[in-house]
Design a protein around this motif. Structure first.
Motif, PDB file in Angstrom:
ATOM      1  N   TYR A 206       0.832  -1.203   0.000  1.00  0.00           N
ATOM      2  CA  TYR A 206       0.000   0.000   0.000  1.00  0.00           C
ATOM      3  C   TYR A 206       0.867   1.254   0.000  1.00  0.00           C
ATOM      4  O   TYR A 206       1.990   1.243   0.510  1.00  0.00           O
ATOM      5  N   ASP A 207       0.307   2.349  -0.557  1.00  0.00           N
ATOM      6  CA  ASP A 207       1.002   3.633  -0.465  1.00  0.00           C
ATOM      7  C   ASP A 207       0.590   4.333   0.825  1.00  0.00           C
ATOM      8  O   ASP A 207      -0.179   3.791   1.633  1.00  0.00           O
TER       9      ASP A 207
ATOM     10  N   GLN B  24      -3.786   3.145  -0.515  1.00  0.00           N
ATOM     11  CA  GLN B  24      -4.199   2.581  -1.787  1.00  0.00           C
ATOM     12  C   GLN B  24      -3.251   1.455  -2.204  1.00  0.00           C
ATOM     13  O   GLN B  24      -2.039   1.543  -1.986  1.00  0.00           O
TER      14      GLN B  24
ATOM     15  N   MET C 251      -0.753  -0.514  -4.191  1.00  0.00           N
ATOM     16  CA  MET C 251       0.249  -0.170  -5.200  1.00  0.00           C
ATOM     17  C   MET C 251       0.675  -1.384  -6.019  1.00  0.00           C
ATOM     18  O   MET C 251       0.939  -1.291  -7.210  1.00  0.00           O
ATOM     19  N   ALA C 252       0.762  -2.535  -5.346  1.00  0.00           N
ATOM     20  CA  ALA C 252       1.277  -3.726  -6.014  1.00  0.00           C
ATOM     21  C   ALA C 252       0.909  -4.961  -5.211  1.00  0.00           C
ATOM     22  O   ALA C 252       0.566  -4.889  -4.030  1.00  0.00           O
TER      23      ALA C 252
END
Length: 684
Positions: A379-380, A384, A386-387
């Motif tokens: 998560y960022d 959210q 991210m990967a």
């Protein structure tokens, strides 16, 4: 295509009688697959599972206790059966969509090949709620009615919305984020400071440089470790949070922990077994804070053979909260890049030496090492996704794993040697049928190894070692893992097949696993009944414990432990299924932004209806259905486990590369659907 709504009920059997001769009848729990077939797990754990074809399900629902007629075909190792009757409904709660016909409200569950329908009532039911996802509690009298009847106890929200889908998974697996008020009240009454009288009764380890080693985001630190050289020998301390001191039998905290069975970990939140005051505070071995623990002290010989074990209650104070990354950097730099105190450095060096020796012993006895990568959602700062990538696994992880296994074995061995009731972590040998299926799979991949000679743990270990450099290693390991029986809990000590151990129990994680708490209770009963409050023994020699009469009466019996073990095993399975389903949901949400994008992929699994493809660079699988393999008409070659094009003769097998695009993401199915690349130019 699904049939219309099916009113599930117990009913007379009208299925055609199987041609195979009936062998026996048995009772067990039904595990129903969404495609309509099922497996019955017999109540007698010594009986193998029974496959139930869709036409013989006969009104059975997931987790029902059912009576089955069992038969076998000569030469076929798999037992099949048909459900004769439903003895007891397994689920009291169901998730479904609220619908209305006239004045009647009903809820439909779409999770299986045949819809399950329940007629419902409720004070606040109204037409405006039609189409919402709801939680239904089945009436005792309505469990066998046609259809089932129940009460809507919670409106979860609109289908496909994020909060609704998360709440649905939690409710489906009976995972509750909130604790009952009685549990919260009991935890609030617990003192934040230690009772000095209790501290004085215990062995004081506060001057020993014990440290915790966990992941960066961990908050519940339930184990601390220290090791030192003792001449040519090693002395290891494994200290575990004394959760049983706070969570007492007969109290709301214990009842709720038993009900939950385990903490459940998702990518962005955790549902703990115990309230935060216990899991993250009183029982968490935080640095520079006095904590009550149970200590397993082991003296190892120069080759890490355990020579002597002491078990006792203690008080400790963690010198440092270390992370796996931090410890690994220190090991890699030979401690030139570290801020650890000198005493901690010496301890980590000794722990590494012990772990290296224990790893050698593990390989010598033939423990099975799968070493499969696990997925991690990144998560960022805004939360959210991210990967989705593979989790990094360091030697530091293996170091702690080996030390925890050593402590688990030490505790289990004492109880087993002295025939004292205990709850063991058991892993039985795989079913012959599943081994036969695995052999067929490996031969279909043309891996020329002696796969037909797999019988003992060492055989499996040697086989995996022999293909470790093979490009199909991960795939074969995954299939082999699915061929194994799932580990479980039992008061019967059946050994651990995967670890190649005769005695094994879970002792090291009582904050997050109820069985560990049970192990602690049995041990504390012995400690409180012994003359000096210490259990001391040599693994090579049986040492009968001296137990006072009043203490022996407090030990839980095998009969007590049987029900507790069964509940713990059930809750563990529910947690694993919830974690898997939640990851599948997050995977779908993550891939939504990539619809129509092209990816390089690698075939990871093959089923009769298509290929499961791992997308590069993301650690995500999608389904390429055979109907979407558009450049030819593909036929499944079952013998060689491949799809072969009828015209071009192009074929796809496990491990092959394929270019695909994201055709669709389905929140309802928890699936990423793929298409074979054509006319799509956007690529990732």
């Amino acid at each position: 295509m699904k049939s219309k709504h099916h009113f599930s009920r117990q009913k007379k059997i009208h299925s055609p009688k199987p041609e195979k001769s009936s062998q026996k009848k048995l009772v067990g729990s039904l595990k129903l697959h969404r495609d309509g077939y099922g497996f019955v797990l017999p109540d007698n754990p010594d009986e193998p599972d029974v496959f139930i074809p869709p036409r013989f399900i006969n009104g059975g629902l997931p987790d029902d206790k059912v009576e089955v007629d069992v038969w076998a075909t000569p030469g076929d190792l798999r037992r099949e059966g048909r459900i004769l009757r439903v003895v007891e409904r397994g689920r009291k709660r169901w998730i479904g969509t609220l619908e209305q016909k006239g004045r009647v409200f009903f809820v439909v569950n779409h999770d299986y090949s045949t819809d399950i329908v329940m007629v419902v009532s409720g004070k606040n039911l109204k037409s405006s709620l039609v189409g919402k996802r709801v939680l239904v509690e089945i009436d005792d009298a309505g469990a066998f009615s046609n259809p089932m009847t129940g009460q809507v106890v919670e409106v979860l929200g609109a289908p496909l919305e994020k909060n609704t889908e998360i709440a649905s998974i939690l409710a489906k697996h009976a995972i509750e984020r909130e604790f009952p008020s009685a549990v919260e009240h009991e935890s609030k009454l617990l003192s934040d400071s230690l009772d000095e009288h209790e501290v004085l009764k215990r062995i004081d380890l506060r001057k020993i440089p014990l440290i915790t080693i966990d992941g960066e985001t961990a908050r519940d630190f339930d184990d601390a470790v220290y090791a030192t050289k003792k001449g040519k020998n090693y002395l290891l301390y494994v200290c575990i949070a004394d959760v049983a001191h706070y969570v007492r039998l007969g109290k709301p905290l214990n009842a709720e922990a038993f009900k939950r069975g385990t903490s459940v970990y998702f990518s962005d939140f955790c549902v703990p077994m115990l309230p935060e005051k216990l899991s993250n505070h009183l029982c968490s071995l935080r640095p520079n804070e006095d904590r009550l623990v149970l200590c397993c002290e082991i003296e190892f010989g120069p080759d890490a053979t355990p020579l002597h074990v002491r078990l006792y209650e203690a008080v400790m104070n963690s010198w440092h909260r270390a992370t796996y990354t931090e410890v690994q950097k220190a090991l890699d730099s030979h401690f030139h890049q570290t801020r650890f105190q000198p005493k901690i450095i010496e301890s980590i060096k000794a722990m590494k030496e012990v772990a290296d020796l224990l790893i050698k012993l593990r390989k010598d006895r033939g423990a099975i090492e799968f070493d499969l990568p696990e997925a991690k959602v990144i998560y960022d700062e805004a939360g959210q996704m991210m990967a989705i990538s593979k989790t990094e696994r360091f030697f530091a992880h293996l170091l702690i794993e080996e030390l925890m296994i050593a402590a688990n074995v030490a505790v289990a061995t004492y109880f087993a040697q002295n025939h004292i009731p205990q709850i063991y972590r058991v892993h039985e040998e795989p079913d012959a049928f599943k081994l036969e299926e695995f052999e067929k799979f490996v031969k279909g991949l043309s891996i020329k190894k002696h796969v037909d000679r797999l019988r003992h743990p060492k055989d499996f270990a040697h086989f995996l070692a022999s293909i470790h450099a093979h490009p199909m290693f991960d795939v074969v390991s995954q299939v082999l893992l699915r061929s194994m029986k799932q580990a479980s809990y039992s008061p019967k000590n059946k050994g651990h097949f995967g670890l190649a151990l005769r005695n094994y129990a879970h002792f090291t994680s009582p904050i997050r696993r109820y069985p560990d708490l049970l192990v602690h209770r049995q041990l504390k009963t012995l400690l409180h009944s012994s003359k000096e409050g210490v259990v001391s023994y040599s693994p090579k020699h049986v040492s009968k414990p001296e137990i006072k009469r009043h203490g022996a009466a407090k030990l839980l019996s095998v009969e007590d432990l049987e029900g507790m073990a069964a509940q713990s095993s059930r809750r563990e399975r529910e947690a694993m299924e919830a974690e898997r389903e939640m990851f599948d949901l997050y995977r779908v949400w993550f891939m939504e932004k990539y619809v129509d994008n092209v990816f390089e992929g690698k075939v990871r699994r093959i089923v009769k209806f298509g290929l499961f493809v791992e997308l590069i660079p993301h650690f995500v699988e999608g389904l390429l259905h055979v109907r979407d393999m558009s450049d030819d008409f593909y036929i499944y070659d079952e013998k060689h486990i491949r799809f072969v094009g009828r015209k071009r003769r192009k074929s796809f097998g496990v491990g092959d590369k394929v270019r695909v695009f994201i055709k669709e993401t389905s929140v309802a199915d928890r699936m990423v659907y793929l298409g074979m690349e054509k006319r799509h130019t956007s690529s990732v």
